[in-house]
Motif scaffolding. Structure first.
Motif, PDB file in Angstrom:
ATOM      1  N   GLU A 248       0.824  -1.204   0.000  1.00 28.27           N
ATOM      2  CA  GLU A 248       0.000   0.000   0.000  1.00 28.27           C
ATOM      3  C   GLU A 248       0.862   1.260   0.000  1.00 28.27           C
ATOM      4  OE1 GLU A 248      -0.452  -2.606   1.903  1.00 28.27           O
ATOM      5  OE2 GLU A 248      -2.403  -3.373   1.217  1.00 28.27           O
ATOM      6  N   GLU A 249       1.952   1.227   0.751  1.00 20.60           N
ATOM      7  CA  GLU A 249       2.845   2.388   0.788  1.00 20.60           C
ATOM      8  C   GLU A 249       3.514   2.609  -0.563  1.00 20.60           C
ATOM      9  OE1 GLU A 249       3.591   4.704   3.371  1.00 20.60           O
ATOM     10  OE2 GLU A 249       1.656   3.846   3.937  1.00 20.60           O
ATOM     11  N   ILE A 250       3.904   1.529  -1.224  1.00 22.46           N
ATOM     12  CA  ILE A 250       4.496   1.654  -2.562  1.00 22.46           C
ATOM     13  C   ILE A 250       3.471   2.243  -3.525  1.00 22.46           C
ATOM     14  CG2 ILE A 250       5.401   0.371  -4.538  1.00 22.46           C
ATOM     15  CD1 ILE A 250       6.608  -1.602  -2.498  1.00 22.46           C
ATOM     16  N   SER A 251       2.239   1.758  -3.453  1.00 19.55           N
ATOM     17  CA  SER A 251       1.185   2.265  -4.322  1.00 19.55           C
ATOM     18  C   SER A 251       0.933   3.750  -4.077  1.00 19.55           C
ATOM     19  CB  SER A 251      -0.106   1.461  -4.094  1.00 19.55           C
ATOM     20  OG  SER A 251      -1.126   1.895  -4.969  1.00 19.55           O
ATOM     21  N   ARG A 252       0.931   4.159  -2.816  1.00 20.79           N
ATOM     22  CA  ARG A 252       0.735   5.566  -2.496  1.00 20.79           C
ATOM     23  C   ARG A 252       1.868   6.424  -3.052  1.00 20.79           C
ATOM     24  NH1 ARG A 252       0.725   6.611   3.390  1.00 20.79           N
ATOM     25  NH2 ARG A 252       0.337   8.740   2.684  1.00 20.79           N
ATOM     26  N   ALA A 253       3.087   5.911  -2.956  1.00 18.70           N
ATOM     27  CA  ALA A 253       4.238   6.653  -3.481  1.00 18.70           C
ATOM     28  C   ALA A 253       4.152   6.796  -4.992  1.00 18.70           C
ATOM     29  CB  ALA A 253       5.530   5.942  -3.088  1.00 18.70           C
ATOM     30  N   LEU A 254       3.756   5.736  -5.678  1.00 17.66           N
ATOM     31  CA  LEU A 254       3.633   5.797  -7.131  1.00 17.66           C
ATOM     32  C   LEU A 254       2.501   6.727  -7.543  1.00 17.66           C
ATOM     33  CD1 LEU A 254       4.221   2.032  -7.951  1.00 17.66           C
ATOM     34  CD2 LEU A 254       5.743   3.927  -8.522  1.00 17.66           C
ATOM     35  N   ASP A 255       1.390   6.711  -6.811  1.00 17.28           N
ATOM     36  CA  ASP A 255       0.298   7.630  -7.106  1.00 17.28           C
ATOM     37  C   ASP A 255       0.721   9.077  -6.903  1.00 17.28           C
ATOM     38  OD1 ASP A 255      -1.679   5.910  -7.979  1.00 17.28           O
ATOM     39  OD2 ASP A 255      -2.570   5.625  -5.999  1.00 17.28           O
ATOM     40  N   ALA A 256       1.526   9.316  -5.863  1.00 18.28           N
ATOM     41  CA  ALA A 256       2.016  10.681  -5.616  1.00 18.28           C
ATOM     42  C   ALA A 256       2.872  11.147  -6.779  1.00 18.28           C
ATOM     43  CB  ALA A 256       2.801  10.730  -4.313  1.00 18.28           C
ATOM     44  N   ALA A 257       3.720  10.276  -7.289  1.00 19.96           N
ATOM     45  CA  ALA A 257       4.572  10.639  -8.424  1.00 19.96           C
ATOM     46  C   ALA A 257       3.739  10.858  -9.688  1.00 19.96           C
ATOM     47  CB  ALA A 257       5.610   9.545  -8.663  1.00 19.96           C
ATOM     48  N   ALA A 258       2.731  10.002  -9.907  1.00 18.76           N
ATOM     49  CA  ALA A 258       1.864  10.166 -11.082  1.00 18.76           C
ATOM     50  C   ALA A 258       1.053  11.450 -10.984  1.00 18.76           C
ATOM     51  CB  ALA A 258       0.948   8.955 -11.221  1.00 18.76           C
TER      52      ALA A 258
END
Length: 265
Positions: A248-258
């Motif tokens: 979930e943390e990885i997904s949140r980080a990728l969403d922040a970058a996107a």
């Protein structure tokens, strides 16, 4: 020279990404000194100093006059005042956050390709997802596919918003991979490993792991499942990660970058 006589590519912007793509295309034989023209403000490209026959111009209009296809590799902020006489060109862009609609306004072209690449292009290891407008011909798509295949792996995708996601995931080489490598190095050092040993061990780990996942038909998920099912030493750590919120943390980080990609311009 009439730009319709020879399939010449012009690259506008020769920073880290533009020069890496140019290097990869030249080394792969996808372009040569007669079919590639570069454009930047200085009129020089130190990264390609070993190619003295390569044409470099400082004038974007001159670049457009010499070429029948353009690849835009400028920083996104540079598009604020950019206007190119490229209405009859195939225009490709690897500029983060610059939409197909915006590319049309900049160039006047209807034959547009929005893509992403990375500095790994210089090594032939980039991933280049791309989406084309309906006005792009079959020949345009073949040319696009050939260019990106020359510098790594490529896919034509059907959803422009995915370019933002891939920009977050695959554009910043080594980016997120380096974060995990650094965490493992820090752990090894905290356990007493000399820094140079920790660095060498983790670099070799990521080299081996990357090659295995790239060349083995087994998917990452299957690798993970197999190691957990084996119930060895690594399984204890992987089970802890799988049971937590790491994904979930990885997904949140990728969403922040996107999300940043969508608002960067």
């Amino acid at each position: 020279m009439n730009r319709t006589d020879t399939p010449t590519l012009g690259i506008l912007g020769t920073g880290m990404l533009g020069s890496a793509i140019a290097r990869g295309l030249l080394d792969a034989g996808a372009c040569d000194d007669s079919t590639l023209v570069l454009c930047n403000r200085s009129g020089t490209c130190p990264a390609l100093a070993d190619r003295p026959g390569l044409a470099i111009t400082t004038d974007p209009a001159d670049l457009c006059a010499r070429c029948n296809a353009l690849l835009l590799c400028l920083p996104p902020a540079a598009t604020a005042t950019l206007v190119l006489p490229a209405a009859d060109h195939l225009v490709l862009s690897v500029m983060a956050g610059v939409t197909l609609q915006r590319l049309g306004g900049i160039t006047g072209s209807a034959r547009l390709v929005r893509a992403m690449s990375s500095p790994a292009a210089a090594l032939g290891l980039a991933y280049g997802p791309w989406i084309a407008t309906p006005d792009c011909t079959a020949a345009d798509r073949d040319r696009t596919r050939g260019l990106f295949a020359a510098i790594g792996e490529t896919d034509e995708i059907g959803q422009e918003s995915l370019i933002d996601q891939f920009t977050a995931m695959t554009g910043p080489v080594p980016g997120f991979v380096a974060f995990f490598a650094d965490a493992m190095i820090r752990h090894a050092e905290s356990a007493g490993a000399p820094p140079e040993v920790a660095l060498r061990a983790v670099r070799q780990l990521f080299l081996a792991g990357g090659r295995m996942m790239a060349e083995d038909e087994t998917t990452p998920a299957e690798h993970l499942r197999g190691m957990i099912d084996y119930a060895g030493t690594t399984a204890a750590g992987l089970t802890l990660l799988a049971g937590g919120n790491t994904r979930e943390e990885i997904s949140r980080a990728l969403d922040a970058a996107a999300d940043r990609c969508r608002t960067i311009v």
